[in-house]
Design an enzyme around this catalytic site. Sequence first.
Site, PDB file in Angstrom:
ATOM      1  CG  ASP A   1      -0.431  -0.030   2.512  1.00  0.00           C
ATOM      2  OD1 ASP A   1       1.079  -0.175   2.696  1.00  0.00           O
ATOM      3  OD2 ASP A   1      -1.138  -0.045   3.713  1.00  0.00           O
TER       4      ASP A   1
ATOM      5  CE1 TYR B   1       9.621  -2.264   0.092  1.00  0.00           C
ATOM      6  CE2 TYR B   1       8.027  -0.730   1.351  1.00  0.00           C
ATOM      7  CZ  TYR B   1       8.463  -2.129   0.727  1.00  0.00           C
ATOM      8  OH  TYR B   1       7.451  -2.769   1.026  1.00  0.00           O
TER       9      TYR B   1
HETATM   10  P1  NAD Z   1      11.669  -9.610   3.941  1.00  0.00           P
HETATM   11  O1  NAD Z   1      12.592  -8.439   3.852  1.00  0.00           O
HETATM   12  O2  NAD Z   1      11.130 -10.460   5.211  1.00  0.00           O
HETATM   13  O3  NAD Z   1      12.070 -11.089   3.030  1.00  0.00           O
HETATM   14  C1  NAD Z   1      12.650 -10.497   1.651  1.00  0.00           C
HETATM   15  C2  NAD Z   1      13.182 -11.791   1.146  1.00  0.00           C
HETATM   16  O4  NAD Z   1      13.690 -11.634  -0.117  1.00  0.00           O
HETATM   17  C3  NAD Z   1      14.391 -12.376   2.051  1.00  0.00           C
HETATM   18  O5  NAD Z   1      14.318 -13.756   2.235  1.00  0.00           O
HETATM   19  C4  NAD Z   1      15.583 -11.944   0.970  1.00  0.00           C
HETATM   20  O6  NAD Z   1      16.756 -12.723   1.397  1.00  0.00           O
HETATM   21  C5  NAD Z   1      14.949 -12.279  -0.347  1.00  0.00           C
HETATM   22  N1  NAD Z   1      15.829 -11.319  -1.136  1.00  0.00           N
HETATM   23  C6  NAD Z   1      16.160  -9.889  -1.073  1.00  0.00           C
HETATM   24  N2  NAD Z   1      16.856  -9.596  -2.429  1.00  0.00           N
HETATM   25  C7  NAD Z   1      16.806 -10.812  -2.919  1.00  0.00           C
HETATM   26  C8  NAD Z   1      17.459 -10.931  -4.356  1.00  0.00           C
HETATM   27  N3  NAD Z   1      18.057 -10.017  -5.046  1.00  0.00           N
HETATM   28  N4  NAD Z   1      17.204 -12.087  -4.869  1.00  0.00           N
HETATM   29  C9  NAD Z   1      16.622 -12.987  -4.295  1.00  0.00           C
HETATM   30  N5  NAD Z   1      15.904 -13.036  -3.138  1.00  0.00           N
HETATM   31  C10 NAD Z   1      16.165 -11.805  -2.446  1.00  0.00           C
HETATM   32  O7  NAD Z   1      10.305  -8.917   3.499  1.00  0.00           O
HETATM   33  P2  NAD Z   1       8.854  -9.186   3.833  1.00  0.00           P
HETATM   34  O8  NAD Z   1       8.346  -8.486   4.660  1.00  0.00           O
HETATM   35  O9  NAD Z   1       8.572 -10.686   3.577  1.00  0.00           O
HETATM   36  O10 NAD Z   1       8.235  -8.821   2.335  1.00  0.00           O
HETATM   37  C11 NAD Z   1       7.960  -9.656   1.328  1.00  0.00           C
HETATM   38  C12 NAD Z   1       7.432  -8.842  -0.137  1.00  0.00           C
HETATM   39  O11 NAD Z   1       6.042  -8.250   0.666  1.00  0.00           O
HETATM   40  C13 NAD Z   1       8.120  -7.649  -0.300  1.00  0.00           C
HETATM   41  O12 NAD Z   1       8.004  -7.677  -1.761  1.00  0.00           O
HETATM   42  C14 NAD Z   1       7.462  -6.449   0.214  1.00  0.00           C
HETATM   43  O13 NAD Z   1       7.589  -5.189  -0.470  1.00  0.00           O
HETATM   44  C15 NAD Z   1       5.998  -7.154   0.035  1.00  0.00           C
HETATM   45  N6  NAD Z   1       5.387  -6.224   1.411  1.00  0.00           N
HETATM   46  C16 NAD Z   1       5.619  -6.531   2.662  1.00  0.00           C
HETATM   47  C17 NAD Z   1       4.728  -6.064   3.615  1.00  0.00           C
HETATM   48  C18 NAD Z   1       5.138  -5.960   4.970  1.00  0.00           C
HETATM   49  O14 NAD Z   1       4.419  -5.487   6.007  1.00  0.00           O
HETATM   50  N7  NAD Z   1       6.346  -6.659   5.395  1.00  0.00           N
HETATM   51  C19 NAD Z   1       3.547  -5.296   3.374  1.00  0.00           C
HETATM   52  C20 NAD Z   1       3.076  -5.449   2.095  1.00  0.00           C
HETATM   53  C21 NAD Z   1       3.870  -5.819   1.014  1.00  0.00           C
END
Ligand code: NAD
Length: 358
Positions: A137, A162
Amino acid sequence: MKTYLVTGGAGFIGSNFIQYMFEKYDNDINIINVDDLTYAGNLDNLNSINDRENYKFIKKNICNANKIRKIFLSNNVDYIVNFAAESHVDRSIRNPEVFIRTNVMGTLVLLNIAKEFWQQDDDNFKKGKKFIQVSTDEVYGSLEDKHDYFYENTPLDPHSPYSASKASADLLVKSYINTYKFPANITRCSNNYGPYQFPEKLIPLMINNALEGKKLPIYGDGKNIRDWLYVKDHVKAIDMIINNGRLGEVYNIGGHNEKENIEVAHIILDTLLELLDKEDNRKKHIKKNLIAYIKDRKGHDRRYAICPNKIKKELNWYPETSFEEGIKLTIKWYLKNNQWMKKITSGDYLNYYEEMYH
Ligand code: NAD
Ligand code: TYD
């Protein structure tokens, strides 16, 4: 049998997604998890499924087109669920480059390779293929009017490096949908919380600090609002969108659970006091005076709030876990998995913490 290429599956939401999918579909699906194991990736999150024959972990960067192509050459990938990202706003303020590399360039690599393998001819893609771009969001910017919400057609207005990187990736996916009729959905979810979240984000940071008797750092006046969703409700929505989301559509995901950050901090302290045993030593230092207001985040978005009507109406999705229930489940999980926390809060985390908060 469908094959899912999940990227970022060793992170917070990705690992919850993989666990949910195996609980639901058991041996009826294959999952390939491609994760580069950055500081946020943790294979301990997947201990319960590592030995499955229908699961494979591949340590690769999504920006590495040759390696991703190899995975497509040796597997018949049906779905890509792209979680891989740099995900923390504070880190993006300090070092934007890697956000552009992974979140924008990485998404482009995945789009191009999926297109290469899935496209039959101009305007035609093989049936049953789909790319899910897991977005946020935060691409909509910040809401000032308390009666306003983010809708799927709210203009993108990202404010942090970000959210700018995530919005850029969304626009790339949209451009592939428009230009090539590429089969994709974009999901935009509000703030998640739950098991396996890295303690740089508000809720696990507060839980961990309180248990260690450290200050709970609240940025600015503490009145910034986030719309919290239990992670299991998010991953359930993604599964529904994979199966029934209309191709090319954006779906907002959120449960109308807005809270000020200061309110969240109080709830965490109260819940810890309720859940910890009388004899538990950690209970002694859990006091309201742990809350410490600190300098505000640069460009701090004031309020996020999702209108989830589209996914409710089209897919009959609704959040099953209230915040009261979800925060208890989350805190219980962190209490039980103290070792998980201890392992990731040693080493590099200490340097990060020192730089951020001192
Ligand atoms: P996180 O940071 O916990 O996990 C990200 C994962 O991606 C990690 O395991 C990391 O090792 C991997 N990663 C990073 N760069 C990489 C690359 N170049 N190649 C391969 N792997 C790579 O993130 P999250 O909180 O689990 O979020 C996951 C997705 O959901 C993201 O795209 C984020 O934008 C989206 N999102 C997160 C939230 C939230 O509240 N956390 C809310 C909405 C959307
Ligand atoms: P965060 O979990 O980083 O998610 P996001 O910035 O993506 O919404 O932060 C949630 C809210 O909590 C946000 O308004 C910033 C605030 N916050 C603090 O007040 N103190 C902290 O130490 C952190 C990490 C966040």
